[in-house]
Enzyme design. Sequence first.
Site, mmCIF file in Angstrom:
data_model
loop_
_atom_site.group_PDB
_atom_site.id
_atom_site.type_symbol
_atom_site.label_atom_id
_atom_site.label_comp_id
_atom_site.label_asym_id
_atom_site.label_seq_id
_atom_site.Cartn_x
_atom_site.Cartn_y
_atom_site.Cartn_z
ATOM 1 C CG ASP A 106 -1.703 1.177 1.217
ATOM 2 O OD1 ASP A 106 -1.693 2.064 0.509
ATOM 3 O OD2 ASP A 106 -2.943 1.161 1.980
ATOM 4 C CG HIS A 107 2.931 3.925 -3.152
ATOM 5 N ND1 HIS A 107 3.827 4.952 -2.447
ATOM 6 C CD2 HIS A 107 3.877 3.654 -4.319
ATOM 7 C CE1 HIS A 107 5.080 5.179 -3.131
ATOM 8 N NE2 HIS A 107 5.145 4.334 -4.205
ATOM 9 N NE ARG A 108 -3.988 3.929 1.516
ATOM 10 C CZ ARG A 108 -5.326 3.314 1.837
ATOM 11 N NH1 ARG A 108 -6.327 4.146 1.896
ATOM 12 N NH2 ARG A 108 -5.481 1.945 2.105
#
Length: 485
Positions: free
Chosen positions: A455-457
């Site tokens: 998850d790039h967040r």
Amino acid sequence: MLREFRLPDVGEGLTEAEIVKWHVAPGDSVKINQTIVEIETAKAVVELPCPYEGTVSALMADEGQTVDVGAPIISVEDGAGGDGAGPGREALADDMVPDVRKAQASAHAPAQDPAKEKRQPVLVGYGVKTSATRRRPRKPASPAPSAPASSAPASSVAAAAVLPASAPVATVAATAAPVAPVAPAAQAAQGNGAGASVRARVLAKPPVRKLAKDLGVDLTALTGTGPQGSITRADVEAAVAAPSLATAGGRDTTAREERIPVRGVRKATAQAMVASAFSAPHVTEWLQVDVTETMEAVRRLRTLPEFAEVKVSPLLLVAKALITAVKRHPMANASWTGEEIVVKHYVNLGIAAATDRGLIVPNIKDADAMSLPGLARALGELTERARAGKCQPAELSGGTITITNVGVFGVDAGTPILNPGEVAILAVGQIRDMPWVVDGQLAVRKVTTLALSFDHRVVDGELGSYVLRDVGAMLEDPLRMLAWS
């Protein structure tokens, strides 16, 4: 006194369950805590005990039927006096589980405004629904009035007559085909000499009607074999399985399509995967790894007395490598809430498992605190329970990071979708012989491909690369696990 047992929420916070298998029938004697039915929720198959002692009066739900939490599923005559009215009718035995008590109480609670309720998609091993759905009570069926001679075709069907809940049922078949010969009742309606239309009164329970609709079977064309000539699931299935009486262009039109109801684990998984794919920004990185030393380590571990009674596979060392990597990089073992990032300083290791009921992701609690033999034992036991459909609800929730072993299917790798609530998942491809450069010389080595989705967040490219690099380094040289643990 007649007592009704209502479907409990079995401690999962879910709102409905499917009746998988009854272990009792009307007229059977039952004791308190005797297993009476198996139900399938969006998380697992669960056996329910009976809260009463007495004689089964009626089964109020069919096998294959989806029932709301709080709805009655069985009635038991306990032999005590009274007409079954009043609080005693809903009372539970004192030693019944608290979750059942809560479900019984909730069945009488005022319904909330549906506009204020919000249902969350539930993946096996993740999350709960926040509200319970309630169905409007069914109105008793009444015979339809005779129609005028010109009002409808002769095959029109009247309102359904609901059968007793104890009528026999059978396993659902899944192949659609032309229907069986016309029932006598329908023939009589069609053969009216004056040409008047007569509405046939078809006896079939609602689940049977739904099955017939899903499979494209005309109930008026069937001859019922149930009580009072009612149509059962077996009749519908027989119509589906019957050889075609007509062909198109000389080709048999039987079994050209298959319809599989989407429910239970598969339905919940589908909803959660869609939610995950379109809410978390996925990034996937790949790494090919020489695992020759890992395969040698597996061979040597199998000879040690500590592993004599457990299965040792490459997945064991992959799991240990991932656990070690996320302990070195804790942000990869976290969750995103929208307002904050929750970093987990423990590892509940999820293992994606393909089962007959669909994909489930049970997890090993506190896998980071286990010894290597303990982790091997936990992996083996978890795999066996998953394949048998016996995972407990607690094993299907609370995971922090997941491994999916696609190599067992003979593929190199894939782009796995995150298990909702987690920020990383590792896919492991098949291990196969490949040409590899070792110390400047070409050699044949054991090689696999790793794919890490994150998850790039929460996990940026640098952190994701570090985690994947560390897992790869430990599989190339398993001694690093000792150095970094």
